[in-house]
Design a protein around this motif. Structure first.
Motif, PDB file in Angstrom:
ATOM      1  N   ASP A 295      -1.692   8.715   1.570  1.00  0.00           N
ATOM      2  CA  ASP A 295      -0.645   8.500   2.303  1.00  0.00           C
ATOM      3  C   ASP A 295       0.753   9.600   1.832  1.00  0.00           C
ATOM      4  OD1 ASP A 295      -1.405   6.082   4.217  1.00  0.00           O
ATOM      5  OD2 ASP A 295      -1.827   5.450   2.305  1.00  0.00           O
TER       6      ASP A 295
ATOM      7  N   HIS B 160       2.074  12.070   3.862  1.00  0.00           N
ATOM      8  CA  HIS B 160       2.892  11.899   4.961  1.00  0.00           C
ATOM      9  C   HIS B 160       3.876  12.881   4.957  1.00  0.00           C
ATOM     10  CE1 HIS B 160       1.317   8.559   7.153  1.00  0.00           C
ATOM     11  NE2 HIS B 160       1.078   7.702   5.990  1.00  0.00           N
TER      12      HIS B 160
ATOM     13  N   HIS C  60       0.614   1.236   2.525  1.00  0.00           N
ATOM     14  CA  HIS C  60       1.820   1.335   1.741  1.00  0.00           C
ATOM     15  C   HIS C  60       2.498   0.521   0.808  1.00  0.00           C
ATOM     16  CE1 HIS C  60       2.681   4.550   5.504  1.00  0.00           C
ATOM     17  NE2 HIS C  60       1.400   4.722   4.781  1.00  0.00           N
TER      18      HIS C  60
ATOM     19  N   LYS D  85      -1.837  -3.496  -2.808  1.00  0.00           N
ATOM     20  CA  LYS D  85      -2.113  -2.612  -3.746  1.00  0.00           C
ATOM     21  C   LYS D  85      -2.630  -2.974  -5.000  1.00  0.00           C
ATOM     22  CE  LYS D  85       2.509  -2.281  -5.688  1.00  0.00           C
ATOM     23  NZ  LYS D  85       3.978  -1.351  -6.085  1.00  0.00           N
TER      24      LYS D  85
ATOM     25  N   SER E 165      -0.430   2.517  -3.169  1.00  0.00           N
ATOM     26  CA  SER E 165       0.768   2.350  -2.379  1.00  0.00           C
ATOM     27  C   SER E 165       1.071   3.581  -1.545  1.00  0.00           C
ATOM     28  CB  SER E 165       1.875   1.653  -2.981  1.00  0.00           C
ATOM     29  OG  SER E 165       2.132   2.563  -4.221  1.00  0.00           O
ATOM     30  N   GLY E 166       0.259   4.711  -2.235  1.00  0.00           N
ATOM     31  CA  GLY E 166       0.744   6.185  -1.405  1.00  0.00           C
ATOM     32  C   GLY E 166       1.709   6.718  -2.047  1.00  0.00           C
TER      33      GLY E 166
ATOM     34  N   GLN F 258       6.142   8.006   3.408  1.00  0.00           N
ATOM     35  CA  GLN F 258       6.193   7.003   4.293  1.00  0.00           C
ATOM     36  C   GLN F 258       6.440   7.754   5.670  1.00  0.00           C
ATOM     37  OE1 GLN F 258       6.325   3.670   4.423  1.00  0.00           O
ATOM     38  NE2 GLN F 258       5.858   3.328   2.513  1.00  0.00           N
TER      39      GLN F 258
ATOM     40  N   LYS G 127      11.199   4.486   6.841  1.00  0.00           N
ATOM     41  CA  LYS G 127      10.735   4.869   5.549  1.00  0.00           C
ATOM     42  C   LYS G 127      11.578   3.793   4.624  1.00  0.00           C
ATOM     43  CE  LYS G 127      10.187   9.668   6.763  1.00  0.00           C
ATOM     44  NZ  LYS G 127      10.300  11.102   6.229  1.00  0.00           N
TER      45      LYS G 127
ATOM     46  N   LYS H  84      10.641   1.626   1.095  1.00  0.00           N
ATOM     47  CA  LYS H  84       9.888   1.096  -0.180  1.00  0.00           C
ATOM     48  C   LYS H  84      10.845   0.479  -1.038  1.00  0.00           C
ATOM     49  CE  LYS H  84       5.921   4.056  -0.672  1.00  0.00           C
ATOM     50  NZ  LYS H  84       5.014   3.039  -1.026  1.00  0.00           N
TER      51      LYS H  84
ATOM     52  N   PRO I 148       6.164   5.192  -5.302  1.00  0.00           N
ATOM     53  CA  PRO I 148       4.999   5.929  -4.890  1.00  0.00           C
ATOM     54  C   PRO I 148       4.112   6.146  -6.210  1.00  0.00           C
ATOM     55  CG  PRO I 148       6.790   7.148  -3.812  1.00  0.00           C
ATOM     56  CD  PRO I 148       7.325   5.724  -4.888  1.00  0.00           C
TER      57      PRO I 148
END
Length: 292
Positions: free
Chosen positions: A55, A57, A227, A252, A269-270, A273, A277, A279, A284
Motif C-alpha cells: 500500500d 499509493h 491500511h 494489522k 498497515s502499509g 494512503q 488520507k 492515519k 506507516p
C-alpha cells in the motif's frame, strides 16, 4: 455559546487535530522486526530475511522513496516482498514514483510483487488514466530482479532453505464494498494450482480470506489493503476497512490460523494512503521478517 455552536467548534477542532496528526504520521515510517519459525519443512541454517511492504499509493508523491530505500537497504534482506497497491490511478497521477522505488529496491535484493486492487483496476481500465498500468508494467519489467507474480510463483533457495513465493491475482469482485463474497480454498487453488510441499509464502493483497489461503497451503500469507484500520484505538484496534466494515477482525499485525496455528499471516498497515488520507496512531511501516 449555544450547544450547536459548541458542537461545530469541537468538530472543527477534532477534524483539525486528526488532519495534522495524519499528515505527521504519513511522513514518518518505522521498521518492525519479527521472527517466524518455518517448522519441519525447512532444514536448519542461517535465517532468511525478508523486507515486506504494501500500500505505497505513491507515498507522498514519491518524496519518501529515499527514506524507504535507506531503511530497507540497511537491513540487507534476501528478498523484498510487495503486497500490492503501489499505484493509485487518479487522472493526473503517473507510475513514476512507484516504478522508481521498485527499481531502486531491486538493486538491494530481488523484489517479488503481487497486484492489489489498484493494479487490478488499472489493468482493467477502471480508471480514466488508462495508460497507467502499461506505464507501470513497462517500468518494472525492464529490471530482471523485479518479479510481478500474477497467479504464478517462483521457487527460491536460501542457505539450503527451499521457499516458494506465490502471487495471487484475484477478481475485483472480492474487493467490492458490502457483503463479503466467499472465496474457498478450492477457488484459491483454481487461481494458483496445487500448493507445493515445501514452505509456501503467499502474497495476497486482501487479508479477509486468510483462512482459505491457509487451507490452500500458504504457510505464511503477506497482506495489506486495510491500511491498519485507518484510526487505531488502543485496546480496540483498527476502526474501519476499505469495504467500510467497522471493527474488522483483521487490521494489522501477526495472525494465526484458527484451524492450524502453524499457518500465519502478517498484515501490514502499509506505507501510504489514498482518497481520504487519515492515519491516527497508525504510523506507516516496513516489516523485517526473519524466517528461522
Amino acid at each position: 455559546m449555544s450547544i450547536l455552536k459548541r458542537f461545530f467548534a469541537l468538530t472543527a477542532v477534532g477534524t483539525a487535530i486528526i488532519y495534522c496528526e495524519s499528515k505527521r504520521e504519513l511522513k514518518n515510517i518505522r521498521k518492525k522486526y519479527i521472527r517466524l519459525c518455518m517448522g519441519e519443512k525447512i532444514s536448519k541454517g542461517k535465517p532468511v530475511r525478508l523486507a515486506f511492504i504494501a500500500d505505497y499509493h505513491e507515498a507522498e508523491g514519491g518524496r519518501l522513496n529515499k527514506t524507504i530505500y535507506r531503511l530497507i537497504s540497511n537491513e540487507g534482506p534476501d528478498a523484498i516482498i510487495v503486497a500490492g497497491d503501489m499505484i493509485n490511478g487518479y487522472k493526473n497521477e503517473n507510475a513514476r514514483p512507484a516504478v522508481s522505488l521498485l527499481r531502486s529496491l531491486s538493486d538491494v535484493a530481488p523484489v517479488y510483487m503481487a497486484p492489489g486492487n489498484h493494479e487490478k483496476k488499472a489493468e482493467l481500465h477502471v480508471y480514466e488514466n488508462t495508460e497507467l498500468y502499461d506505464e507501470f508494467l513497462r517500468g518494472i519489467l525492464k529490471t530482471d530482479d523485479i518479479h510481478y507474480l500474477k497467479n504464478e510463483h517462483n521457487t527460491l533457495c536460501f542457505e539450503g532453505k527451499k521457499i516458494n513465493i506465490y502471487g495471487l491475482d484475484m477478481d475485483l469482485k472480492y474487493y467490492k464494498r458490502g457483503d463479503l463474497i466467499p472465496l474457498s480454498a478450492e477457488a484459491v487453488k483454481e487461481y494458483l494450482g496445487e500448493a507445493s510441499d515445501d514452505y509456501n509464502i503467499l502474497i495476497a493483497h486482501n487479508p479477509e480470506y486468510f483462512e482459505s489461503y491457509a487451507e490452500w497451503g500458504a504457510d505464511l500469507t503477506l497482506s495489506g489493503h486495510f491500511h491498519g484500520g485507518l484510526i487505531n484505538v488502543p485496546g480496540i484496534g483498527g476502526m474501519i476497512t476499505p469495504r467500510l466494515k467497522l471493527l474488522p477482525k483483521y487490521t494489522k499485525g501477526l495472525y494465526y490460523s484458527e484451524k492450524d496455528e502453524g499457518k500465519k499471516m502478517y498484515l501490514t498497515s502499509g506505507l501510504g494512503q489514498h482518497s481520504i488520507k487519515i492515519k491516527v496512531n497508525n504510523i506507516p511501516e516496513i516489516i523485517i521478517i526473519d524466517l528461522i
